[in-house]
Enzyme design. Sequence first.
Site, PDB file in Angstrom:
ATOM      1  N   LYS A  23      49.359  40.330  23.105  1.00  0.00           N
ATOM      2  CA  LYS A  23      48.248  40.400  22.400  1.00  0.00           C
ATOM      3  C   LYS A  23      47.068  39.402  22.698  1.00  0.00           C
ATOM      4  O   LYS A  23      45.924  39.932  23.081  1.00  0.00           O
ATOM      5  CB  LYS A  23      48.697  40.515  20.906  1.00  0.00           C
ATOM      6  CG  LYS A  23      49.769  41.385  20.457  1.00  0.00           C
ATOM      7  CD  LYS A  23      49.924  41.327  18.935  1.00  0.00           C
ATOM      8  CE  LYS A  23      50.224  39.876  18.370  1.00  0.00           C
ATOM      9  NZ  LYS A  23      51.696  39.522  18.991  1.00  0.00           N
ATOM     10  N   ARG A  98      49.754  42.739   9.487  1.00  0.00           N
ATOM     11  CA  ARG A  98      51.262  42.538   9.914  1.00  0.00           C
ATOM     12  C   ARG A  98      52.006  42.994   8.650  1.00  0.00           C
ATOM     13  O   ARG A  98      53.166  43.163   8.509  1.00  0.00           O
ATOM     14  CB  ARG A  98      51.203  40.841   9.786  1.00  0.00           C
ATOM     15  CG  ARG A  98      51.317  40.552  11.167  1.00  0.00           C
ATOM     16  CD  ARG A  98      51.730  38.817  10.976  1.00  0.00           C
ATOM     17  NE  ARG A  98      52.158  38.412  12.183  1.00  0.00           N
ATOM     18  CZ  ARG A  98      51.503  38.001  13.000  1.00  0.00           C
ATOM     19  NH1 ARG A  98      50.201  38.053  13.183  1.00  0.00           N
ATOM     20  NH2 ARG A  98      52.260  37.460  14.200  1.00  0.00           N
ATOM     21  N   ARG A 138      56.194  29.838  27.382  1.00  0.00           N
ATOM     22  CA  ARG A 138      54.741  29.502  27.242  1.00  0.00           C
ATOM     23  C   ARG A 138      54.439  28.439  26.826  1.00  0.00           C
ATOM     24  O   ARG A 138      55.050  27.379  26.257  1.00  0.00           O
ATOM     25  CB  ARG A 138      54.408  30.521  25.716  1.00  0.00           C
ATOM     26  CG  ARG A 138      53.034  30.215  25.320  1.00  0.00           C
ATOM     27  CD  ARG A 138      52.275  31.212  24.385  1.00  0.00           C
ATOM     28  NE  ARG A 138      53.150  31.186  23.113  1.00  0.00           N
ATOM     29  CZ  ARG A 138      52.943  32.251  22.210  1.00  0.00           C
ATOM     30  NH1 ARG A 138      51.941  33.079  22.363  1.00  0.00           N
ATOM     31  NH2 ARG A 138      53.778  32.142  21.444  1.00  0.00           N
ATOM     32  N   ARG A 171      54.354  25.748  21.978  1.00  0.00           N
ATOM     33  CA  ARG A 171      53.752  26.143  20.530  1.00  0.00           C
ATOM     34  C   ARG A 171      54.788  25.674  19.616  1.00  0.00           C
ATOM     35  O   ARG A 171      55.891  26.114  19.748  1.00  0.00           O
ATOM     36  CB  ARG A 171      53.184  27.546  20.515  1.00  0.00           C
ATOM     37  CG  ARG A 171      51.988  27.838  19.629  1.00  0.00           C
ATOM     38  CD  ARG A 171      51.479  29.124  19.889  1.00  0.00           C
ATOM     39  NE  ARG A 171      52.105  30.126  18.900  1.00  0.00           N
ATOM     40  CZ  ARG A 171      51.655  31.138  18.741  1.00  0.00           C
ATOM     41  NH1 ARG A 171      50.835  31.884  19.554  1.00  0.00           N
ATOM     42  NH2 ARG A 171      52.217  31.804  17.898  1.00  0.00           N
ATOM     43  N   ARG A 182      60.568  35.152  13.828  1.00  0.00           N
ATOM     44  CA  ARG A 182      59.311  36.041  13.786  1.00  0.00           C
ATOM     45  C   ARG A 182      59.651  37.342  14.338  1.00  0.00           C
ATOM     46  O   ARG A 182      58.872  38.315  13.941  1.00  0.00           O
ATOM     47  CB  ARG A 182      58.257  34.995  14.868  1.00  0.00           C
ATOM     48  CG  ARG A 182      57.761  33.770  14.334  1.00  0.00           C
ATOM     49  CD  ARG A 182      57.309  33.036  15.436  1.00  0.00           C
ATOM     50  NE  ARG A 182      56.133  33.535  16.240  1.00  0.00           N
ATOM     51  CZ  ARG A 182      56.004  33.213  17.436  1.00  0.00           C
ATOM     52  NH1 ARG A 182      56.712  32.172  18.147  1.00  0.00           N
ATOM     53  NH2 ARG A 182      54.985  33.852  18.167  1.00  0.00           N
TER      54      ARG A 182
HETATM   55  P1  AP5 Z   1      50.503  36.001  24.438  1.00  0.00           P
HETATM   56  O1  AP5 Z   1      49.491  36.623  24.970  1.00  0.00           O
HETATM   57  O2  AP5 Z   1      50.442  34.663  23.950  1.00  0.00           O
HETATM   58  O3  AP5 Z   1      51.497  36.978  23.362  1.00  0.00           O
HETATM   59  P2  AP5 Z   1      51.075  37.238  21.878  1.00  0.00           P
HETATM   60  O4  AP5 Z   1      51.430  38.838  21.714  1.00  0.00           O
HETATM   61  O5  AP5 Z   1      49.508  36.974  21.696  1.00  0.00           O
HETATM   62  O6  AP5 Z   1      52.112  36.348  21.057  1.00  0.00           O
HETATM   63  P3  AP5 Z   1      52.007  35.235  19.897  1.00  0.00           P
HETATM   64  O7  AP5 Z   1      53.175  34.623  20.137  1.00  0.00           O
HETATM   65  O8  AP5 Z   1      50.811  34.642  19.668  1.00  0.00           O
HETATM   66  O9  AP5 Z   1      52.189  36.349  18.782  1.00  0.00           O
HETATM   67  P4  AP5 Z   1      52.340  36.366  17.280  1.00  0.00           P
HETATM   68  O10 AP5 Z   1      51.952  37.513  16.527  1.00  0.00           O
HETATM   69  O11 AP5 Z   1      53.853  35.641  17.026  1.00  0.00           O
HETATM   70  O12 AP5 Z   1      51.443  35.063  16.811  1.00  0.00           O
HETATM   71  P5  AP5 Z   1      50.179  34.677  16.127  1.00  0.00           P
HETATM   72  O13 AP5 Z   1      49.798  33.716  16.861  1.00  0.00           O
HETATM   73  O14 AP5 Z   1      49.464  35.983  15.925  1.00  0.00           O
HETATM   74  O15 AP5 Z   1      51.792  36.131  25.590  1.00  0.00           O
HETATM   75  C1  AP5 Z   1      52.982  35.343  25.234  1.00  0.00           C
HETATM   76  C2  AP5 Z   1      53.324  34.544  26.851  1.00  0.00           C
HETATM   77  O16 AP5 Z   1      53.732  35.623  27.817  1.00  0.00           O
HETATM   78  C3  AP5 Z   1      52.092  33.643  27.320  1.00  0.00           C
HETATM   79  O17 AP5 Z   1      52.558  32.514  28.279  1.00  0.00           O
HETATM   80  C4  AP5 Z   1      51.573  34.740  28.245  1.00  0.00           C
HETATM   81  O18 AP5 Z   1      50.911  34.121  29.494  1.00  0.00           O
HETATM   82  C5  AP5 Z   1      52.783  35.710  28.898  1.00  0.00           C
HETATM   83  N1  AP5 Z   1      52.200  36.958  29.085  1.00  0.00           N
HETATM   84  C6  AP5 Z   1      51.495  37.589  28.162  1.00  0.00           C
HETATM   85  N2  AP5 Z   1      51.185  38.928  29.065  1.00  0.00           N
HETATM   86  C7  AP5 Z   1      52.117  38.828  30.139  1.00  0.00           C
HETATM   87  C8  AP5 Z   1      52.550  39.955  30.954  1.00  0.00           C
HETATM   88  N3  AP5 Z   1      52.216  41.128  30.924  1.00  0.00           N
HETATM   89  N4  AP5 Z   1      53.571  39.694  31.937  1.00  0.00           N
HETATM   90  C9  AP5 Z   1      53.934  38.558  32.055  1.00  0.00           C
HETATM   91  N5  AP5 Z   1      53.704  37.498  31.143  1.00  0.00           N
HETATM   92  C10 AP5 Z   1      52.912  37.812  30.087  1.00  0.00           C
HETATM   93  O19 AP5 Z   1      50.664  34.244  14.470  1.00  0.00           O
HETATM   94  C11 AP5 Z   1      51.369  33.219  14.454  1.00  0.00           C
HETATM   95  C12 AP5 Z   1      51.913  32.821  13.066  1.00  0.00           C
HETATM   96  O20 AP5 Z   1      50.720  32.901  12.329  1.00  0.00           O
HETATM   97  C13 AP5 Z   1      52.710  34.020  12.591  1.00  0.00           C
HETATM   98  O21 AP5 Z   1      54.030  33.922  12.730  1.00  0.00           O
HETATM   99  C14 AP5 Z   1      52.402  33.857  10.848  1.00  0.00           C
HETATM  100  O22 AP5 Z   1      53.041  32.960  10.354  1.00  0.00           O
HETATM  101  C15 AP5 Z   1      51.167  33.646  10.993  1.00  0.00           C
HETATM  102  N6  AP5 Z   1      50.195  34.871  10.658  1.00  0.00           N
HETATM  103  C16 AP5 Z   1      49.259  35.351  11.789  1.00  0.00           C
HETATM  104  N7  AP5 Z   1      48.670  36.389  11.176  1.00  0.00           N
HETATM  105  C17 AP5 Z   1      49.089  36.647  10.027  1.00  0.00           C
HETATM  106  C18 AP5 Z   1      48.900  37.703   9.205  1.00  0.00           C
HETATM  107  N8  AP5 Z   1      48.064  38.670   9.406  1.00  0.00           N
HETATM  108  N9  AP5 Z   1      49.707  37.852   7.951  1.00  0.00           N
HETATM  109  C19 AP5 Z   1      50.429  36.726   7.735  1.00  0.00           C
HETATM  110  N10 AP5 Z   1      50.857  35.781   8.676  1.00  0.00           N
HETATM  111  C20 AP5 Z   1      50.224  35.716   9.580  1.00  0.00           C
END
Ligand code: AP5
Length: 240
Positions: A23, A98, A138, A171, A182
């Site tokens: 994402k 979410r 990552r 991270r 997660r």
């Molecule tokens: P990346 O692009 O970083 O993936 P992502 O989907 O953004 O993964 P996240 O781990 O950031 O998502 P998340 O939803 O768990 O975390 P968030 O920060 O929102 O890619 C991952 C890796 O893969 C990278 O190294 C990249 O280079 C590689 N990659 C990407 N695309 C690729 C491809 N096509 N091929 C190969 N490699 C690839 O949330 C974190 C925390 O915040 C949550 O756990 C929760 O505690 C809290 N939180 C956030 N939002 C909310 C909400 N709305 N409600 C409640 N809690 C929340």
Amino acid sequence: MPERREINREMILILLGAPGAGKGTQCARLAQSLVVPHISTGNILRDHIERRSDLGVRIKTIVETGGLVPDGLMLDLLDERLKKSDCATGFILDGLPRTFEQAVALDSRLHPLYKGTSPLVVRLIVSEYSLLRRLEARRICPSCGESYSNYLEHVKTPGICEHDGATLVARSDDGPATVHRRLLRYQEKISPIVEHYSRNNVLITIDGDQPAHRVTTEILKEITSHRKRRKPIDTASQLV
Ligand code: AP5
């Protein structure tokens, strides 16, 4: 919240996908192409934690153990962000909704702000094998926040940020036990969100297991066809 003037070419894009689905990677690329801001709720929360704001102190353990921050807090953060002038022509949202409650509350905010514009919701589907591999690999720059992958070859000097030379780190929520939590949380919550957007005919599904540039191309193609057929979501019976 103030009403916003209707503008011809708003773009509201919402990305759904499991942790590691890509994402953040896609949002960064799309924000450049579409010239709209990338709103990452995860980045907003991590920034609060880093700055040790009151909110950051309250949510640190939740985020670092893979829990969900309460809906009310998330929606307050969203309201604050949507008020900023750079969202006037739209935004790309990553990390929210979410929960089903967040999805419904998001609709109720979009309707008065962006009359006549329905969002496009992109769901990235990635195998569990790839998700685990990506999250394990990552690495993040602690200084500028740039994200890298240990298993993709394009990094000039492994372990070092290309922008500022800082040493990359994992991270804090990418350890195996937290990743497991997660992923579970995602699986528990995603179905009603997907059904909601599917009912409203704004959901598209993309194979996120492809190389990142191919995923971007497919999303951009979908955006073009969505712009030709978009209608607002009916929020009349859904306001919370
Ligand atoms: P990346 O692009 O970083 O993936 P992502 O989907 O953004 O993964 P996240 O781990 O950031 O998502 P998340 O939803 O768990 O975390 P968030 O920060 O929102 O890619 C991952 C890796 O893969 C990278 O190294 C990249 O280079 C590689 N990659 C990407 N695309 C690729 C491809 N096509 N091929 C190969 N490699 C690839 O949330 C974190 C925390 O915040 C949550 O756990 C929760 O505690 C809290 N939180 C956030 N939002 C909310 C909400 N709305 N409600 C409640 N809690 C929340």
